[in-house]
Scaffold this motif. Sequence first.
Motif, PDB file in Angstrom:
ATOM      1  N   HIS A 219      -2.036   7.993  -1.172  1.00  0.00           N
ATOM      2  CA  HIS A 219      -3.210   7.249  -1.647  1.00  0.00           C
ATOM      3  C   HIS A 219      -3.137   5.787  -1.211  1.00  0.00           C
ATOM      4  CE1 HIS A 219      -6.482   6.003  -4.247  1.00  0.00           C
ATOM      5  NE2 HIS A 219      -5.690   5.103  -4.800  1.00  0.00           N
ATOM      6  N   GLN A 220      -1.960   5.186  -1.328  1.00  0.00           N
ATOM      7  CA  GLN A 220      -1.794   3.790  -0.935  1.00  0.00           C
ATOM      8  C   GLN A 220      -2.006   3.612   0.569  1.00  0.00           C
ATOM      9  OE1 GLN A 220       1.948   2.415  -2.524  1.00  0.00           O
ATOM     10  NE2 GLN A 220       1.196   2.439  -4.615  1.00  0.00           N
TER      11      GLN A 220
ATOM     12  N   ARG B   6      -8.919  -0.555   4.196  1.00  0.00           N
ATOM     13  CA  ARG B   6      -9.159  -1.998   4.105  1.00  0.00           C
ATOM     14  C   ARG B   6      -9.033  -2.702   5.448  1.00  0.00           C
ATOM     15  NH1 ARG B   6      -5.763  -1.498  -0.496  1.00  0.00           N
ATOM     16  NH2 ARG B   6      -4.054  -2.353   0.728  1.00  0.00           N
TER      17      ARG B   6
ATOM     18  N   GLU C  90      -5.725   3.750   1.257  1.00  0.00           N
ATOM     19  CA  GLU C  90      -6.380   2.495   0.876  1.00  0.00           C
ATOM     20  C   GLU C  90      -6.082   1.378   1.876  1.00  0.00           C
ATOM     21  OE1 GLU C  90      -5.386   1.386  -3.109  1.00  0.00           O
ATOM     22  OE2 GLU C  90      -6.865   2.747  -3.977  1.00  0.00           O
TER      23      GLU C  90
END
Length: 72
Positions: free
Chosen positions: A35-36, A43, A39
């Motif tokens: 998940h990180q 970004r 993300e």
Amino acid sequence: MTELLEKAIEKLKTLPLSEQNAIAAMILVELEDEHQWDEAFARSPDLLAKLAAEAMAEYHAGKTQELDADAL
């Protein structure tokens, strides 16, 4: 849920609770890590595109070499 995941969970249920918890913790850490990464990539799409373009330019300019896995 997939058939493979259901089969894995059924096998996990036969393990002692401490092993079930250890495997569950590993899965949760892996999911959070994924998940990180998602993300972070979301970004910075411009940065990733720039890095990819630079890598391709170096490749086309003959500034790269094939990876030798035996040399790692």
